[in-house]
Design an enzyme around this catalytic site. Structure first.
Site, PDB file in Angstrom:
ATOM      1  N   ASP A  71      49.795  41.388  41.952  1.00  0.00           N
ATOM      2  CA  ASP A  71      50.482  42.301  42.534  1.00  0.00           C
ATOM      3  C   ASP A  71      50.768  42.121  43.899  1.00  0.00           C
ATOM      4  O   ASP A  71      50.389  41.031  44.635  1.00  0.00           O
ATOM      5  CB  ASP A  71      49.610  43.597  42.920  1.00  0.00           C
ATOM      6  CG  ASP A  71      48.040  43.311  43.323  1.00  0.00           C
ATOM      7  OD1 ASP A  71      47.733  42.404  43.150  1.00  0.00           O
ATOM      8  OD2 ASP A  71      47.782  44.108  44.253  1.00  0.00           O
ATOM      9  N   GLU A 135      44.870  43.766  44.244  1.00  0.00           N
ATOM     10  CA  GLU A 135      44.396  43.259  45.568  1.00  0.00           C
ATOM     11  C   GLU A 135      44.812  43.936  46.889  1.00  0.00           C
ATOM     12  O   GLU A 135      44.042  44.152  47.659  1.00  0.00           O
ATOM     13  CB  GLU A 135      44.363  41.553  45.569  1.00  0.00           C
ATOM     14  CG  GLU A 135      43.622  40.956  46.380  1.00  0.00           C
ATOM     15  CD  GLU A 135      44.026  40.925  47.829  1.00  0.00           C
ATOM     16  OE1 GLU A 135      43.354  40.414  48.878  1.00  0.00           O
ATOM     17  OE2 GLU A 135      45.350  41.012  48.024  1.00  0.00           O
TER      18      GLU A 135
END
Ligand SMILES: [Zn+2]
Length: 377
Positions: A71, A135
């Site tokens: 991400d 994350e």
């Protein structure tokens, strides 16, 4: 710069997938396909809209985990980017795109490193990939969750490399071997509102708060140690008052934060804060949030191998660093695993025109390969 670099190609493919947290946008599938071709067993540990891939090759120890996230953070205003953040573009030997440094290049370099490693001498032990799409957000259902699953199965990786952008000015000048913990508190102090001319009929929460804050600010929480600076306490917000100059307010609010080292724990800091508050404040509510444990990896074979590999590829002696924000290494370290973060230069992460040096991509991949070879061959 190599136009035919497999690491460059995979980095570009990953950047072109618009994987804003927690959307993986097919990145893990792309990585998983490459790993499956090498014989890795893939397991999808998806959770609450988050994609988590656990892929392992081998059953023997030692177990080396290569970890990262697919991400990326939002782009910010698109018109400020020189080129489309999701259409990777090379200009003057630099690759631009969201995730170029944080951390699609790290993931691509890891995959290509393992492809080359397995084409060489057989490995002793196992290699696993732990890749998540959560994350940059709350990080609750990503690596944290996978680490809980591993713990439940009694799996304790011996080593882990997180491919976060760890380098400062040149590739390999710095590796991250620990991080400080973060603990914060929203404090609300209750008093009784009244007229400033009649203080005996009111209870001023600001007056009760002032000596408590003075004491907290003056406290030495610990002295730090060889690897960390002392724990720091910072007040970020103080709110109180109605706006009128003749009214004693009924409430006041404070927000404060600790960045703490391994000499303190969240519990010890909370207990010490409450001891001060209880002495000064008859009525208060403390709402704590704890966003990261501190960790420090032990000086072991992994740091030794990583430094030797970096020395061989770059000629640099990597500094061991414990500063910066938090990363997913904090969830892996408590398993008893030696963890380091090794990755590209971090000066453009989360910024407009995020980038990575093209020539660093293959060098980073060779650092990973060389480190793995030292530990597994
Ligand atoms: Zn990152």
């Amino acid at each position: 710069m190599q136009a035919d670099s497999p690491t460059l190609r995979l980095t570009q493919e990953l950047i072109s997938r618009r994987s804003l947290t927690p959307d993986d946008a097919g990145c893990c599938e792309l990585i998983g396909d490459r790993l499956a071709m090498l014989g890795f067993a893939l397991e999808w540990l998806n959770q609450e809209g988050v994609t988590n891939l656990w892929a392992r090759l081998g059953t023997e120890g030692p177990l080396m985990v290569l970890a990262g996230h697919t991400d990326v953070v939002p782009t910010g205003p698109l018109d400020r980017w020189t080129s489309d953040p999701f259409l990777p573009q090379i200009r003057d030997g630099v690759l631009y795109g969201r995730g170029a440094a944080d951390m699609k290049s790290g993931l691509a370099a890891m995959v290509c490193a393992v492809e080359r490693l397995l084409a060489g001498a057989p490995i002793k032990g196992s290699v696993a990939f732990l890749v998540t799409s959560d994350e940059e957000g709350m990080a609750r259902h990503g690596t944290k969750y996978v680490a809980e699953v591993l713990r439940g199965r009694g799996i304790r990786p011996d080593y882990a490399i997180v491919g976060e952008a760890s380098s400062n000015l040149q590739l390999g000048d710095r590796i991250v071997v620990g991080r400080r913990g973060s603990l914060g508190c929203n404090l609300r102090i209750h008093g009784r509102q009244g007229h400033v001319a009649y203080p005996h009929k009111a209870d001023n929460p600001i007056h009760r708060l002032a000596p408590a804050l003075a004491e907290l600010v003056a406290t030495e929480w610990d002295r730090g140690n060889a690897n960390f600076p002392p724990t720091s306490f910072q007040i970020s917000n103080v709110h109180g008052g109605t706006g009128a100059n003749n009214v004693i307010p009924g409430e006041a609010e404070v927000i404060f934060n600790f960045r703490y080292c391994t000499e303190s724990t969240a519990e010890s800091l909370k207990a010490r804060v409450h001891a001060v508050l209880d002495r000064h404040l008859p009525h208060y509510e403390a709402d704590w949030w704890h966003t990261g444990e501190p960790f420090l990896t032990r000086q072991g074979k992994l740091i030794e191998a990583a430094q030797a590999a970096i020395g061989e590829i770059t000629g640099l002696r990597a500094e061991q660093f414990t500063g910066g924000g938090t990363s997913d290494a904090r969830f892996i370290a408590p398993l008893g695993t030696e963890v380091v973060e090794i990755g590209p230069i971090n000066d453009s992460i989360h910024k407009i025109d995020e980038h990575v040096n093209v020539e660093d991509l293959d060098r980073l991949s060779r650092i990973y390969e060389n480190t793995l070879a030292r530990l597994l061959q």
